[in-house]
Design a protein around this motif. Structure first.
Motif, PDB file in Angstrom:
ATOM      1  N   ARG A  50       0.829  -1.203   0.000  1.00 57.62           N
ATOM      2  CA  ARG A  50       0.000   0.000   0.000  1.00 57.62           C
ATOM      3  C   ARG A  50       0.867   1.257   0.000  1.00 57.62           C
ATOM      4  O   ARG A  50       0.543   2.239  -0.680  1.00 57.62           O
ATOM      5  N   ASN A  51       1.968   1.246   0.735  1.00 56.06           N
ATOM      6  CA  ASN A  51       2.881   2.396   0.701  1.00 56.06           C
ATOM      7  C   ASN A  51       3.398   2.641  -0.707  1.00 56.06           C
ATOM      8  O   ASN A  51       3.432   3.780  -1.183  1.00 56.06           O
ATOM      9  N   LEU A  52       3.807   1.571  -1.368  1.00 53.72           N
ATOM     10  CA  LEU A  52       4.307   1.701  -2.736  1.00 53.72           C
ATOM     11  C   LEU A  52       3.212   2.239  -3.653  1.00 53.72           C
ATOM     12  O   LEU A  52       3.453   3.172  -4.430  1.00 53.72           O
ATOM     13  N   TRP A  58       0.517   9.264  -5.859  1.00 54.36           N
ATOM     14  CA  TRP A  58       0.645  10.697  -5.582  1.00 54.36           C
ATOM     15  C   TRP A  58       1.832  11.349  -6.284  1.00 54.36           C
ATOM     16  O   TRP A  58       1.761  12.519  -6.649  1.00 54.36           O
ATOM     17  N   LEU A  59       2.911  10.622  -6.466  1.00 61.35           N
ATOM     18  CA  LEU A  59       4.114  11.225  -7.049  1.00 61.35           C
ATOM     19  C   LEU A  59       4.252  10.981  -8.553  1.00 61.35           C
ATOM     20  O   LEU A  59       4.866  11.788  -9.245  1.00 61.35           O
ATOM     21  N   GLN A  60       3.681   9.882  -9.038  1.00 66.21           N
ATOM     22  CA  GLN A  60       3.827   9.550 -10.447  1.00 66.21           C
ATOM     23  C   GLN A  60       2.499   9.499 -11.204  1.00 66.21           C
ATOM     24  O   GLN A  60       2.502   9.355 -12.419  1.00 66.21           O
ATOM     25  N   GLY A  61       1.390   9.574 -10.485  1.00 65.36           N
ATOM     26  CA  GLY A  61       0.087   9.487 -11.124  1.00 65.36           C
ATOM     27  C   GLY A  61      -0.237   8.094 -11.636  1.00 65.36           C
ATOM     28  O   GLY A  61      -1.110   7.925 -12.483  1.00 65.36           O
ATOM     29  N   TYR A  62       0.447   7.085 -11.116  1.00 67.94           N
ATOM     30  CA  TYR A  62       0.268   5.709 -11.584  1.00 67.94           C
ATOM     31  C   TYR A  62      -0.777   4.985 -10.748  1.00 67.94           C
ATOM     32  O   TYR A  62      -0.811   5.117  -9.527  1.00 67.94           O
ATOM     33  N   GLU A  63      -1.620   4.190 -11.429  1.00 67.28           N
ATOM     34  CA  GLU A  63      -2.591   3.332 -10.757  1.00 67.28           C
ATOM     35  C   GLU A  63      -2.402   1.902 -11.247  1.00 67.28           C
ATOM     36  O   GLU A  63      -2.464   1.649 -12.445  1.00 67.28           O
ATOM     37  N   ASP A  64      -2.171   0.997 -10.336  1.00 64.10           N
ATOM     38  CA  ASP A  64      -2.047  -0.427 -10.645  1.00 64.10           C
ATOM     39  C   ASP A  64      -3.412  -0.908 -11.147  1.00 64.10           C
ATOM     40  O   ASP A  64      -4.420  -0.694 -10.482  1.00 64.10           O
ATOM     41  N   PRO A  65      -3.460  -1.551 -12.307  1.00 60.37           N
ATOM     42  CA  PRO A  65      -4.755  -1.976 -12.857  1.00 60.37           C
ATOM     43  C   PRO A  65      -5.363  -3.207 -12.187  1.00 60.37           C
ATOM     44  O   PRO A  65      -6.447  -3.634 -12.585  1.00 60.37           O
ATOM     45  N   ALA A  66      -4.733  -3.754 -11.163  1.00 58.31           N
ATOM     46  CA  ALA A  66      -5.268  -4.941 -10.490  1.00 58.31           C
ATOM     47  C   ALA A  66      -6.676  -4.654  -9.956  1.00 58.31           C
ATOM     48  O   ALA A  66      -6.876  -3.654  -9.253  1.00 58.31           O
ATOM     49  N   ASP A  68      -8.399  -5.838  -7.576  1.00 60.65           N
ATOM     50  CA  ASP A  68      -8.558  -5.778  -6.121  1.00 60.65           C
ATOM     51  C   ASP A  68      -8.072  -4.458  -5.525  1.00 60.65           C
ATOM     52  O   ASP A  68      -8.281  -4.196  -4.341  1.00 60.65           O
ATOM     53  N   LYS A  69      -7.451  -3.606  -6.336  1.00 60.75           N
ATOM     54  CA  LYS A  69      -6.982  -2.307  -5.848  1.00 60.75           C
ATOM     55  C   LYS A  69      -7.877  -1.151  -6.295  1.00 60.75           C
ATOM     56  O   LYS A  69      -7.610   0.004  -5.971  1.00 60.75           O
ATOM     57  N   ALA A  70      -8.931  -1.453  -7.012  1.00 59.37           N
ATOM     58  CA  ALA A  70      -9.803  -0.400  -7.547  1.00 59.37           C
ATOM     59  C   ALA A  70     -10.374   0.489  -6.448  1.00 59.37           C
ATOM     60  O   ALA A  70     -10.458   1.707  -6.610  1.00 59.37           O
ATOM     61  N   GLY A  71     -10.733  -0.091  -5.321  1.00 60.78           N
ATOM     62  CA  GLY A  71     -11.325   0.679  -4.226  1.00 60.78           C
ATOM     63  C   GLY A  71     -10.375   1.709  -3.645  1.00 60.78           C
ATOM     64  O   GLY A  71     -10.769   2.841  -3.382  1.00 60.78           O
ATOM     65  N   GLN A  72      -9.100   1.318  -3.466  1.00 65.64           N
ATOM     66  CA  GLN A  72      -8.154   2.290  -2.897  1.00 65.64           C
ATOM     67  C   GLN A  72      -7.950   3.453  -3.862  1.00 65.64           C
ATOM     68  O   GLN A  72      -7.870   4.605  -3.439  1.00 65.64           O
ATOM     69  N   TYR A  73      -7.889   3.173  -5.150  1.00 67.34           N
ATOM     70  CA  TYR A  73      -7.685   4.263  -6.108  1.00 67.34           C
ATOM     71  C   TYR A  73      -8.916   5.160  -6.213  1.00 67.34           C
ATOM     72  O   TYR A  73      -8.778   6.379  -6.394  1.00 67.34           O
ATOM     73  N   ARG A  74     -10.089   4.598  -6.077  1.00 67.48           N
ATOM     74  CA  ARG A  74     -11.302   5.408  -6.072  1.00 67.48           C
ATOM     75  C   ARG A  74     -11.251   6.391  -4.898  1.00 67.48           C
ATOM     76  O   ARG A  74     -11.523   7.576  -5.053  1.00 67.48           O
ATOM     77  N   TRP A  76      -8.525   7.417  -3.294  1.00 68.63           N
ATOM     78  CA  TRP A  76      -7.419   8.352  -3.477  1.00 68.63           C
ATOM     79  C   TRP A  76      -7.732   9.406  -4.536  1.00 68.63           C
ATOM     80  O   TRP A  76      -7.324  10.561  -4.421  1.00 68.63           O
ATOM     81  N   ARG A  77      -8.488   9.031  -5.579  1.00 65.25           N
ATOM     82  CA  ARG A  77      -8.888  10.038  -6.572  1.00 65.25           C
ATOM     83  C   ARG A  77      -9.817  11.069  -5.929  1.00 65.25           C
ATOM     84  O   ARG A  77      -9.730  12.261  -6.228  1.00 65.25           O
ATOM     85  N   THR A  78     -10.691  10.615  -5.030  1.00 61.66           N
ATOM     86  CA  THR A  78     -11.558  11.544  -4.305  1.00 61.66           C
ATOM     87  C   THR A  78     -10.711  12.490  -3.461  1.00 61.66           C
ATOM     88  O   THR A  78     -10.972  13.694  -3.410  1.00 61.66           O
ATOM     89  N   MET A  79      -9.682  11.940  -2.814  1.00 66.78           N
ATOM     90  CA  MET A  79      -8.781  12.772  -2.010  1.00 66.78           C
ATOM     91  C   MET A  79      -8.059  13.782  -2.891  1.00 66.78           C
ATOM     92  O   MET A  79      -7.956  14.969  -2.548  1.00 66.78           O
ATOM     93  N   ARG A  80      -7.571  13.333  -4.048  1.00 70.61           N
ATOM     94  CA  ARG A  80      -6.841  14.229  -4.963  1.00 70.61           C
ATOM     95  C   ARG A  80      -7.757  15.349  -5.452  1.00 70.61           C
ATOM     96  O   ARG A  80      -7.352  16.504  -5.528  1.00 70.61           O
ATOM     97  N   HIS A  81      -9.003  14.994  -5.759  1.00 79.00           N
ATOM     98  CA  HIS A  81      -9.961  16.002  -6.205  1.00 79.00           C
ATOM     99  C   HIS A  81     -10.222  17.032  -5.100  1.00 79.00           C
ATOM    100  O   HIS A  81     -10.287  18.229  -5.361  1.00 79.00           O
TER     101      HIS A  81
END
Length: 98
Positions: A50-52, A58-66, A68-74, A76-81
């Protein structure tokens, strides 16, 4: 802010974590039966991964397409917005001469 804490620590963190969560500035993960330094291998792996993911997002704008990680990125995108909206409001106020 990403918080990954032991179950015994999170209770004392609620006073400052909950207000940050409400304004989309923090995410909290709680690990049962852990110490401050994680010792259970599956918890250590979860924290490291999760740290990685967090820093790459946040630093590279990269989202792992796995899937099972969709929820964390959703989340984090809300946080970024929310952060972007705050910065935009602050920038708009800076030019008002006040």
């Amino acid at each position: 802010m990403l918080m990954q804490m032991a179950e015994q620590e999170y209770r004392s963190a609620l006073d400052y974590a909950v207000p940050l969560i409400r304004v989309h500035r923090a995410e909290v993960y709680v690990f049962p039966n852990e110490l401050h330094q994680k010792f259970q291998p599956h918890h250590k792996l979860a924290v490291y991964q999760r740290n990685l993911d967090w820093f790459r997002f946040w630093l590279q704008g990269y989202e792992d397409p796995a899937p099972d990680k969709a929820g964390q990125y959703r989340t984090w995108r809300t946080m970024r917005h929310a952060v972007s909206a705050t910065l935009a409001r602050a920038g708009a106020g800076a030019g008002s001469g006040g």
